[in-house]
Every structure is written in structure tokens, then in C-alpha cells.
Scaffold this active site. Structure first.
Site, short mmCIF file in Angstrom:
data_model
loop_
_atom_site.label_atom_id
_atom_site.label_comp_id
_atom_site.label_asym_id
_atom_site.label_seq_id
_atom_site.Cartn_x
_atom_site.Cartn_y
_atom_site.Cartn_z
N THR A 88 -6.94 6.25 13.12
CA THR A 88 -7.37 7.21 12.08
C THR A 88 -7.98 8.31 12.54
O THR A 88 -8.59 8.05 13.40
CB THR A 88 -8.26 6.48 10.71
OG1 THR A 88 -8.81 7.82 10.00
CG2 THR A 88 -9.16 5.63 11.14
N ALA A 105 -5.68 -2.69 5.18
CA ALA A 105 -7.23 -2.23 5.46
C ALA A 105 -7.89 -2.14 4.35
O ALA A 105 -7.08 -1.92 3.11
CB ALA A 105 -7.33 -0.65 6.35
N ARG A 115 -0.06 7.73 -3.59
CA ARG A 115 -1.65 7.52 -3.09
C ARG A 115 -2.50 6.84 -4.11
O ARG A 115 -2.43 7.01 -5.32
CB ARG A 115 -2.12 9.18 -2.92
CG ARG A 115 -3.55 9.06 -2.21
CD ARG A 115 -3.68 8.46 -1.03
NE ARG A 115 -4.57 9.40 0.15
CZ ARG A 115 -5.04 8.60 1.08
NH1 ARG A 115 -4.92 7.49 1.19
NH2 ARG A 115 -5.49 9.20 1.96
N TYR A 169 -16.16 2.28 7.86
CA TYR A 169 -14.59 2.33 7.80
C TYR A 169 -14.25 2.58 9.49
O TYR A 169 -13.30 2.18 9.97
CB TYR A 169 -14.11 3.38 7.04
CG TYR A 169 -12.57 3.43 7.00
CD1 TYR A 169 -11.65 2.45 6.51
CD2 TYR A 169 -12.14 4.66 7.83
CE1 TYR A 169 -10.47 3.03 6.91
CE2 TYR A 169 -10.84 4.95 8.05
CZ TYR A 169 -9.82 4.22 7.35
OH TYR A 169 -8.61 4.45 7.72
N GLY A 195 0.92 -1.13 -0.13
CA GLY A 195 0.12 -0.05 -0.06
C GLY A 195 1.04 1.32 0.06
O GLY A 195 2.12 1.13 -0.07
N LYS A 198 -12.42 0.71 12.40
CA LYS A 198 -11.31 1.07 13.07
C LYS A 198 -11.48 1.46 14.54
O LYS A 198 -10.36 1.08 15.30
CB LYS A 198 -10.60 2.47 12.13
CG LYS A 198 -10.31 2.10 10.81
CD LYS A 198 -8.91 1.67 10.98
CE LYS A 198 -8.33 1.46 9.64
NZ LYS A 198 -6.75 1.03 9.58
N ASP A 216 -3.14 -12.96 4.49
CA ASP A 216 -4.49 -12.15 4.48
C ASP A 216 -4.73 -12.08 5.91
O ASP A 216 -4.91 -13.07 6.77
CB ASP A 216 -5.41 -12.99 3.78
CG ASP A 216 -6.60 -11.86 3.68
OD1 ASP A 216 -7.21 -11.33 4.54
OD2 ASP A 216 -7.20 -12.01 2.44
N ASP A 242 1.18 3.52 2.42
CA ASP A 242 2.01 3.65 3.67
C ASP A 242 3.23 2.59 3.78
O ASP A 242 4.32 2.90 4.31
CB ASP A 242 1.46 3.64 5.05
CG ASP A 242 0.38 4.87 4.96
OD1 ASP A 242 0.37 5.35 4.27
OD2 ASP A 242 -0.18 5.15 6.10
N GLU A 254 -10.34 9.77 11.27
CA GLU A 254 -11.94 9.43 10.90
C GLU A 254 -12.63 8.83 12.16
O GLU A 254 -13.95 8.86 12.24
CB GLU A 254 -11.94 8.15 9.72
CG GLU A 254 -11.84 8.78 8.47
CD GLU A 254 -12.44 9.86 8.01
OE1 GLU A 254 -13.77 9.62 8.08
OE2 GLU A 254 -12.13 10.88 7.05
#
Ligand SMILES: NC(=O)c1ccc[n+]([C@@H]2O[C@H](COP(=O)([O-])OP(=O)(O)OC[C@H]3O[C@@H](n4cnc5c(N)ncnc54)[C@H](OP(=O)(O)O)[C@@H]3O)[C@@H](O)[C@H]2O)c1
Length: 339
Positions: A126, A83, A184, A149, A12, A153, A59, A14, A128
Site C-alpha cells: 500500500t 486485511a 468501496r 496498518y 472485499g 503492511k 482465515d 478488490d 500508506e
């Protein structure tokens, strides 16, 4: 002996930056990646083949596989970056999002507890989580999640606390505000903008400096959403610092500046000398059932305890992303023209 780290979500955005950072520090790095029918290793292609970097198929939702890998590696550090990371998509695939973002974390923590208790664990929490809690948000701000999401989290965030306080696992949660780069994912609004702009820039270069008359507009959602944007390179340094402390804890990492999507557009389009309003249309399809309006982080604790602060500004971040996408677009246009 060099330290070892296992990264989930290694391919990903990050994960690719963190892998580079840890290799630079002399770590042996194991990257967990999902089986896929297409190549998904573009972001880490330059690391593949190094003797200190190994990819492992796995996974996080597969408890047996997670158990087997951690039992074999017993790494010094695990960074859980895996994620379903798109907030908007989590409304379309809520169960899958919960499985990866919450149950996946449980699988990792439970295996560390039973098989590798010395392993230090980083969880990608996060901003969020804060939902519409008023800014500035710090470690003590209430969590009011507004998407599947964020709910998933939050479950993971609470699990980190349970394993830390209940079982003594060295588990940290980094409450990271938005962070971007030229790597990104293309479905995120910042990258959507810079990719579009790059295509427009090259089209204008090939059309006497003017946009082609039949040019398609960029469809976006809520331009007034305000976010606190940083550069990924700064964030991965903070993740690592969290795991080097004497005690596990949670930390907000943020720039402390908030900008709307509209401001991102204005600055990005300014570099091309055109007005974004001539190229953007609003499509209700991109509005979320529940919006998060205003995120702005207070990273005082990270600054004081970790000695962390971001080095790349909002303006530099946009320039970096635009220049990278323009260079890529020029290359691919050159290739298209040559073939
Ligand atoms: N970037 C931000 O602004 C931000 C802010 C706060 C928190 N976060 C969190 O930070 C983490 C890293 O974000 P990012 O921007 O790097 O996201 P990203 O680019 O979407 O990377 C997520 C990675 O997780 C992998 N993954 C998904 N499901 C998996 C599974 N079941 N098992 C193993 N791997 C799986 C994906 O693999 P594929 O490549 O196969 O899809 C992808 O490589 C995520 O947990 C995200 O939620 C990000």
C-alpha cells in the site's frame, strides 16, 4: 487446462473485482472468506453458483487452515487481499491489524514455500507505507509508516522480499495507491461522501428540490489530506499483470494525480448543484493520531514493464460512485415508500 487462483479477501472490494476479472480470463477461482454470523457476500453474490467459482471458509490468521487449503488446491496463483484495511481503525485495533496484515501473510508464504512452490503470490502492499515521504512516491521512495496498518503492511512487504530472495518464491508486492468504486466499504471517506450525497439527492427530490430544513450534516476529518485515487477495475488488471511476468518484482500502481478530500467533496457535490460547505462539519474524532498528508504515485515502472496505465479518470470515478449510490438510494426509498 485453465489456470487456478485463490483469492483471500474475496468478498472485499478488490476481491470482488479481481474474481470477476480472473473468471473472465477463464481461471478457476477459489475465494477464501471468513466465517461470519451475517451474510458478507453481497459484493460477489452474482458469482456464487458458477461452476468455476468456489467459496472456501478460512482465515489467514489460522496457520493450520491456510496450510490445509493451499495443500489441497495447490493453485497457480494466490492473491492476498485479506486485511484489516482501514487505516483509522488500525489505531483502535492494532494487535488484530498486525495479526491479519502481517502474520496472515507469513502463514500464506510459508505454506507456499513448503507445500506449493510453483504457486505465484501477490501481496496487497500500500501507498500508506510511504507515510510522509515527499511525493511523487515510487518503488525507491523510503517507507516511513505512520499507522499500525502501515507498520503491519511493511512487515508483510519485507516478508515478500525474504521469501522471494531467500527461498525463490515467485512473490510480488503491488504498492497500490487508493482505489475506489461503488463497492468501496461504507466507512471509507469517499464512499461516506457518495452515500451521504445520494441520501441528500433523494431527500431533495422529495422536498421540491430543497434540502429538508432539519438535514443532518456529514461529519468528516482532515479535508486537506491529499490522495492519489484510481478505479479498482484498473488496479486488478495490474495485479494480474504482475504475476504474468518472467520475474517477480514490486510495482507502484497509481494515477499520478493527487486530489484532496476537499476536491473530492467539491466535485461530488457539484453534481447536485449544492455547495459542500453547507453540508459538511469537521469532527476532530476523525483525525488520526498521526496523519499522512500527501500521497501521489509515480507508476513509470508499471507503465514500462507491465504496459499498465489507468483508464478511468478521477472525475469519472466520482460520477460512477455518485450515480450508483443515488440509484441504490432511489431503489431503497421506493421500497420504503411501498411497504
Ligand atoms: N482499496 C484501497 O485503496 C487499497 C490501497 C492499498 C492497499 N489496499 C489493500 O488491498 C487489499 C484489498 O483492499 P479492499 O479495499 O478490497 O479491502 P476490503 O474491502 O476491506 O477487503 C478486505 C477483505 O479482507 C477480509 N479479511 C479481513 N480479515 C481477514 C482474515 N483474518 N482472514 C480472511 N479474510 C479477512 C475481509 O473480510 P470481511 O468481509 O469478513 O471483513 C474483506 O473481505 C487489502 O489488503 C488492503 O489493505 C487497498
Amino acid at each position: 487446462m485453465s489456470k487456478s487462483a485463490m483469492l483471500t479477501g474475496a468478498n472485499g472490494q478488490d476481491g470482488s473485482y479481481l474474481a470477476e476479472f480472473l473468471l473472465e480470463k477463464g481461471y478457476r477461482v477459489y475465494g477464501l472468506i471468513r466465517r461470519s454470523s451475517t451474510v458478507t457476500t453481497e459484493r460477489i453474490a452474482h458469482l456464487i453458483g458458477r461452476p468455476d467459482f468456489e467459496l472456501i471458509t478460512g482465515d489467514v490468521t489460522d496457520a493450520t487452515g491456510v496450510h490445509r487449503v493451499i495443500q489441497r488446491l495447490r493453485p497457480d496463483e494466490v492473491y492476498n487481499l485479506a486485511a484489516q484495511s482501514h487505516v483509522g481503525d488500525s489505531f483502535d485495533v492494532p494487535s488484530a491489524t498486525f495479526e491479519v496484515n502481517a502474520v496472515g501473510v507469513l502463514n500464506l508464504l510459508e505454506t507456499i514455500r513448503t507445500e506449493s512452490p510453483h504457486t505465484r503470490f501477490y501481496q496487497a502492499s500500500t501507498s500508506e507505507l510511504f507515510g510522509n515521504s515527499p511525493p511523487p512516491q515510487d518503488e525507491n521512495t523510503p517507507f516511513i509508516p505512520r499507522s499500525p496498518y502501515a507498520v503491519a503492511k511493511l512487515a508483510a512487504h519485507n516478508l515478500v522480499h525474504i521469501y522471494r530472495e531467500g527461498y525463490g518464491v515467485f512473490a510480488c508486492a503491488g504498492i497500490l495507491f487508493n482505489h475506489e468504486s461503488e463497492r468501496r466499504g461504507e466507512e471509507f471517506v469517499t464512499r461516506k461522501i457518495t452515500k451521504y450525497l445520494a441520501r441528500l439527492a433523494v431527500a431533495m427530490e422529495n422536498n421540491g428540490g430543497n434540502p429538508p430544513h432539519d438535514w443532518t450534516k456529514l461529519a468528516l476529518g482532515n479535508l486537506d489530506a491529499k490522495r492519489d485515487w484510481s478505479f479498482v477495475g484498473d488496479m486488478v488488471r495490474g495485479m494480474w499483470l504482475m504475476l504474468q511476468q518472467d520475474q517477480p518484482d514490486d510495482f507502484v500502481l497509481a494515477s499520478g494525480e493527487s486530489h484532496s478530500v476537499r476536491e473530492f467533496l467539491e466535485l461530488a457535490f457539484k453534481s447536485l448543484g449544492v455547495d459542500y460547505r453547507d453540508f459538511v462539519r469537521i469532527d476532530p474524532k476523525f483525525f488520526r493520531p498521526a496523519e499522512v498528508n500527501y500521497l501521489c504515485g509515480d507508476a513509470t515502472k508499471a507503465r514500462q514493464v507491465l504496459g499498465w496505465s489507468p483508464r478511468v479518470s478521477f472525475e469519472e470515478l466520482i460520477t460512477r460512485m455518485v450515480e450508483s449510490d443515488v440509484a441504490r438510494e432511489r431503489d431503497s426509498h421506493g421500497l420504503r415508500c411501498a411497504s
